[in-house]
Design an enzyme around this catalytic site. Structure first.
Site: not given
Ligand code: IFM
Length: 447
Positions: A173, A354
């Protein structure tokens, strides 16, 4: 005699679809002073009063560094095919440069060996925000040199673990580093400097491209790609102004990350909006975009929320929000973003690395955690992912965020995102109802 109600047909996923779960180093490992680990910017940030909820830090987190064997067994019991974790750069190079710390490498070697012993494929992220503090002191991601230091670090890790890790993700990210670390400042390093922010974006991209090249030059066999959190952007109303504002917003949220990697160009509208004198425009050196667009093997997509854009360029809420105020729940956004990426950037294999939500989980007296909201969320998002596959998206795997409750950055431990509940005072792990549900989905390869 009444007829039995027809049973819904199960939504079957393609054979060999990869079912996984994800975590990151600083959020679960703890053990921040052990085995030669150096300081990271998140150690500094979380220990600064007022930066995190309740002053929480990752000092202990879910104590995964000591309990990884138990966690590996949990993954095996869930039936996971793939485990996405991150490697803490300060464990490998405590100051971000120079000779590797063997004890740090050994930890990840034990972890990946343990995964293989349980039939689980490791998927390793090289950078999930825990930059060595010494590199921050030398300029952090504003310094071009940090991209080169990252490539050195990546090469060390490829050589040490490349025989056991089939999939590598470079930078987790980059947008969150840009927006939270350098625009709002509620993440480390806590800056509020828009001009610096977009130079940081460029150096993160450069680091990604250099790491891709480093993998190829080591001759290690693994596949590699970027991990982007993508937000489908929708106009908040039917006006032409809202449509135009949405287009630019999409540039900042999505194309600023996808375009350089997949097309070798920054989006013109974003460059124009930043202006010719921006540090991003001035920071691009000839040849950078060729490095950044070095061919990748896959794209990791992280989907949480849509964004609704108003005619004046602001944003509004149009969907129910979760315990994370920034998250609006819109499963169709999963379908929209997956199909859009495939349409606009070609048929690169995709993994969802994710997807998840925080819920108000409590441990009941009978020892269970009843997170029905998480099950509904995952079911609806997986249904949308299934439709995307049917529409031709080459989606090969899916990872729930997260395997375990963990340190949610500025929110500390208040938000619980795991399939597995962590009772922090005892560090006991309790699979939530969603974990039992997910185990069934994996076993059936169907919803
Ligand atoms: O916890 C985070 C993760 O580290 C990166 N993506 C979003 C998740 C939730 O906020």
């Amino acid at each position: 005699m009444s007829m039995p109600a027809p049973q819904p047909t199960p939504l079957r996923f393609p054979p060999h679809f990869g079912w996984g779960a994800a975590t990151s180093a600083y959020q679960i490992e703890g053990a921040v002073k052990e085995d030669g680990r150096g300081e990271s910017i998140w150690d500094t940030f979380s220990r600064t009063p007022g930066r995190t909820r309740n002053g929480d830090t990752g000092d202990v987190a879910a104590d995964h560094y000591h309990r990884y064997r138990e966690d590996l067994d949990l993954m095996r019991d869930l039936g996971l095919h793939s485990y996405r974790f991150s490697i803490a750069w300060p464990r490998i190079q405590p100051d971000g440069t120079g000779a590797p710390n063997q004890r740090g490498l050994d930890f990840y070697r034990r972890l990946v060996d343990g995964l293989h012993e349980r039939g689980i494929a490791p998927m390793a992220t090289l950078f999930h925000w825990d930059l060595p503090q010494a590199l921050q002191d030398a300029g952090g991601w504003e310094a071009r040199d940090t991209a080169h230091r990252f490539a050195d670090y990546a090469e060390i890790v490829f050589r040490a673990l490349g025989d056991r890790v089939p999939v590598w993700l470079t930078i987790n990210e980059p947008k969150t580093v840009v927006q939270n670390g350098y625009l709002s400042g509620h993440h480390a390093p806590g800056r509020q400097d828009p001009d610096a922010a977009y130079l940081v974006a460029h150096h993160l991209h450069l680091a990604h491209g250099l790491a891709v090249r480093a993998l190829r030059s080591t001759g290690v066999d693994g596949r590699i790609g970027p991990a982007f959190n993508l937000h489908p952007c929708y106009p908040a109303d039917d006006s032409p102004d809202a449509a135009a504002a949405t287009r630019l917003h999409d540039g900042y949220e999505n194309r600023l990350y996808l375009d350089p990697v997949f097309t070798g160009h920054y989006p013109e509208d974003v460059l124009a909006d930043l202006g010719p004198g921006s540090r991003l425009a001035r920071g691009v050196v000839e040849g950078d975009l060729a490095i950044i667009s070095s061919p990748v093997d896959l794209l990791a997509v992280q989907y949480y929320t849509p964004i609704y854009v108003t005619a004046d360029g602001g944003t509004v809420r149009r969907r129910p929000t979760s315990e994370a105020r920034w998250q609006q729940i819109h499963p169709e956004g999963m379908y929209d973003i997956l199909t859009r990426v495939t349409r606009d950037y070609g048929p690169v294999p995709i993994t969802v690395t994710e997807n998840g939500l925080p819920t108000r989980d409590t441990l009941r007296p009978d020892g269970t955690v009843d997170d029905l909201g998480r099950i509904a969320f995952l079911r609806e998002h997986l249904t949308a992912a299934h439709r995307a596959i049917a529409a031709g998206v080459p989606l090969e795997s899916y990872h729930v965020w997260s395997l375990l409750d963990n340190f949610e950055w500025a929110e500390g431990y208040d938000q619980r995102w795991g399939l597995v509940y962590v009772d922090y005072p005892t560090q006991r792990r309790i699979p939530k109802r969603s974990a039992h549900w997910y185990r069934g989905v994996i076993a059936d390869n169907a919803l």
